[in-house]
Design a protein around this motif. Structure first.
Motif, PDB file in Angstrom:
ATOM      1  N   SER A  22      19.625 -21.621  68.023  1.00 43.81           N
ATOM      2  CA  SER A  22      19.938 -22.447  66.857  1.00 43.81           C
ATOM      3  C   SER A  22      20.080 -21.555  65.633  1.00 43.81           C
ATOM      4  CB  SER A  22      18.829 -23.475  66.619  1.00 43.81           C
ATOM      5  OG  SER A  22      17.631 -22.827  66.224  1.00 43.81           O
ATOM      6  N   GLN A  23      20.964 -21.963  64.724  1.00 47.82           N
ATOM      7  CA  GLN A  23      21.150 -21.203  63.496  1.00 47.82           C
ATOM      8  C   GLN A  23      19.871 -21.197  62.656  1.00 47.82           C
ATOM      9  OE1 GLN A  23      25.419 -22.963  62.679  1.00 47.82           O
ATOM     10  NE2 GLN A  23      25.094 -21.212  61.323  1.00 47.82           N
ATOM     11  N   SER A  24      19.150 -22.312  62.670  1.00 45.11           N
ATOM     12  CA  SER A  24      17.902 -22.374  61.904  1.00 45.11           C
ATOM     13  C   SER A  24      16.864 -21.424  62.502  1.00 45.11           C
ATOM     14  CB  SER A  24      17.355 -23.804  61.900  1.00 45.11           C
ATOM     15  OG  SER A  24      17.081 -24.239  63.234  1.00 45.11           O
ATOM     16  N   GLY A  25      16.876 -21.297  63.832  1.00 49.54           N
ATOM     17  CA  GLY A  25      15.962 -20.352  64.484  1.00 49.54           C
ATOM     18  C   GLY A  25      16.273 -18.919  64.105  1.00 49.54           C
ATOM     19  N   TYR A  26      17.589 -18.619  64.000  1.00 46.43           N
ATOM     20  CA  TYR A  26      17.995 -17.268  63.584  1.00 46.43           C
ATOM     21  C   TYR A  26      17.561 -17.000  62.145  1.00 46.43           C
ATOM     22  CZ  TYR A  26      21.127 -13.758  61.604  1.00 46.43           C
ATOM     23  OH  TYR A  26      21.624 -12.683  60.928  1.00 46.43           O
ATOM     24  N   GLN A  27      17.758 -17.967  61.263  1.00 47.18           N
ATOM     25  CA  GLN A  27      17.374 -17.783  59.860  1.00 47.18           C
ATOM     26  C   GLN A  27      15.857 -17.626  59.727  1.00 47.18           C
ATOM     27  OE1 GLN A  27      19.444 -17.217  57.510  1.00 47.18           O
ATOM     28  NE2 GLN A  27      21.321 -17.713  58.658  1.00 47.18           N
ATOM     29  N   HIS A  28      15.109 -18.380  60.530  1.00 50.22           N
ATOM     30  CA  HIS A  28      13.650 -18.259  60.513  1.00 50.22           C
ATOM     31  C   HIS A  28      13.219 -16.860  60.969  1.00 50.22           C
ATOM     32  CE1 HIS A  28       9.430 -19.329  60.852  1.00 50.22           C
ATOM     33  NE2 HIS A  28       9.432 -18.866  62.110  1.00 50.22           N
ATOM     34  N   TRP A  29      13.900 -16.342  61.981  1.00 50.39           N
ATOM     35  CA  TRP A  29      13.583 -15.000  62.497  1.00 50.39           C
ATOM     36  C   TRP A  29      13.809 -13.941  61.417  1.00 50.39           C
ATOM     37  CZ3 TRP A  29      17.025 -10.902  62.867  1.00 50.39           C
ATOM     38  CH2 TRP A  29      16.537  -9.756  63.520  1.00 50.39           C
ATOM     39  N   LYS A  30      14.862 -14.127  60.595  1.00 46.92           N
ATOM     40  CA  LYS A  30      15.197 -13.134  59.579  1.00 46.92           C
ATOM     41  C   LYS A  30      14.109 -12.979  58.526  1.00 46.92           C
ATOM     42  CE  LYS A  30      19.090 -12.410  57.731  1.00 46.92           C
ATOM     43  NZ  LYS A  30      20.342 -12.538  56.972  1.00 46.92           N
ATOM     44  N   VAL A  31      13.440 -14.078  58.175  1.00 49.55           N
ATOM     45  CA  VAL A  31      12.451 -14.033  57.094  1.00 49.55           C
ATOM     46  C   VAL A  31      11.027 -13.898  57.623  1.00 49.55           C
ATOM     47  CG1 VAL A  31      13.931 -15.368  55.551  1.00 49.55           C
ATOM     48  CG2 VAL A  31      12.255 -16.559  56.989  1.00 49.55           C
ATOM     49  N   ARG A  32      10.856 -13.918  58.943  1.00 47.44           N
ATOM     50  CA  ARG A  32       9.523 -13.853  59.515  1.00 47.44           C
ATOM     51  C   ARG A  32       8.925 -12.455  59.365  1.00 47.44           C
ATOM     52  NH1 ARG A  32       9.514 -15.245  65.653  1.00 47.44           N
ATOM     53  NH2 ARG A  32      10.455 -13.162  65.698  1.00 47.44           N
ATOM     54  N   GLU A  33       7.655 -12.388  59.023  1.00 42.38           N
ATOM     55  CA  GLU A  33       6.946 -11.115  58.909  1.00 42.38           C
ATOM     56  C   GLU A  33       6.709 -10.539  60.307  1.00 42.38           C
ATOM     57  OE1 GLU A  33       5.969  -9.378  56.284  1.00 42.38           O
ATOM     58  OE2 GLU A  33       6.879 -10.819  54.893  1.00 42.38           O
ATOM     59  N   PRO A  34       6.807  -9.213  60.464  1.00 43.63           N
ATOM     60  CA  PRO A  34       6.544  -8.610  61.778  1.00 43.63           C
ATOM     61  C   PRO A  34       5.088  -8.836  62.196  1.00 43.63           C
ATOM     62  CG  PRO A  34       6.714  -6.913  60.079  1.00 43.63           C
ATOM     63  CD  PRO A  34       7.149  -8.205  59.454  1.00 43.63           C
TER      64      PRO A  34
END
Length: 289
Positions: A21-33
């Motif tokens: 999902s596009q929202s899942g991709y966007q969430h991954w981008k801002v997620r802290e390692p």
């Protein structure tokens, strides 16, 4: 994959193809390692630093031993280190060259092979092993003689010379004796080279009350510890440096032998301790007893 190929394809199309999902991709981008990812990256960084510190001549066992001496990485397994080194494409440098330095075609008396490949010695100054190897300085061959204490694998005496005559051997031997002050009964093991069979060297051993042992003819495995040292020295130093002067070569050898090999490089035969650490632990235990 999506992040690395955004300039080639649209995010929407890649998400559809990969069923993300596009929202899942966007969430991954801002997620802290995660903490696990941060530790893994820090471990990889430290492995690379140690690999360079050993001049690219260290495999996973040695690097694992180094890591386990550090509180941050204590408990790291060899399998983990091996896997990460494969990912990072870190491999030991290897070089195979050979020049004969042993002249065993002489009529001088030779000693029996008393050591008989019993390389595991339990006390310092019980058995010293010696040999001679070559290196080039300028356009001329020079020769390095070493004495190694089989207890800790410490290089205890060495000398560099432009000649293969016995004088360099005796000089290295004298340095080892002055440094260690061994008792009578010490065994000195070597090949059958004419230098070791010389009357002058034999007389010195006799005067100190030392015992001489020699390898069987043409059998390098009878002196495997020193052969291993020479292989490591050549792979890590000699085959990667062009020495212009004698002084330059001598300084480099001093730095490698005295500062790195004896003090820093761990040995599997020592339970992954350095020669210096191995000997200090033995003397500490002796003093306590």
């Amino acid at each position: 994959f999506i992040e690395n190929h955004r300039s080639e394809f649209t995010v929407k199309k890649m998400c559809q193809m990969l069923k993300i999902s596009q929202s899942g991709y966007q969430h991954w981008k801002v997620r802290e390692p995660s903490a696990q990812l941060i530790r893994r990256e820090r471990l990889k960084q430290r492995i690379f630093e140690l690999y360079l510190e050993h001049n690219q001549m260290a495999g996973s066992p040695m690097i694992t031993a180094d890591l386990n001496d550090e509180s941050e990485f204590y408990g790291t397994s060899k399998n983990t280190v091996a896997r990460l080194m494969r990912e990072m494409k870190l491999k030991c440098k290897t070089v195979k060259k050979f020049v004969v330095t042993t002249d065993s075609k002489h009529d001088k008396p030779v000693a029996p092979n008393l050591l008989n490949r019993k390389f595991n010695v339990t006390t310092p100054n019980t058995v010293w092993a010696s040999d001679i190897t070559y290196l080039k300085v300028g356009r001329r061959w020079h020769y390095l003689t070493v004495f190694i204490d089989l207890f800790s694998r410490s290089v205890i005496g060495w000398d560099l010379s432009s000649s293969l005559e016995r004088h360099s051997l005796i000089k290295a031997f004298n340095k080892a004796v002055m440094r260690r002050r061994p008792d009578k009964g010490l065994m000195i093991h070597s090949d059958r080279g004419v230098q070791y069979a010389s009357k002058e060297f034999k007389n010195r051993l006799k005067n100190y009350g030392f015992i001489q042992s020699m390898s069987r003819k043409g059998d390098c495995w009878d002196n495997a510890v020193v052969e291993s040292f020479f292989h490591t020295l050549k792979t890590q130093l000699i085959h990667h440096v062009r020495f212009k002067t004698f002084k330059e070569a001598e300084r480099s050898l001093f730095k490698y032998i005295e500062m790195y090999y004896n003090q820093r490089r761990k040995h599997s035969a020592n339970g992954w301790k350095t020669p210096a650490h191995c000997e200090q632990a033995w003397y500490n235990l002796k003093n306590v007893a």
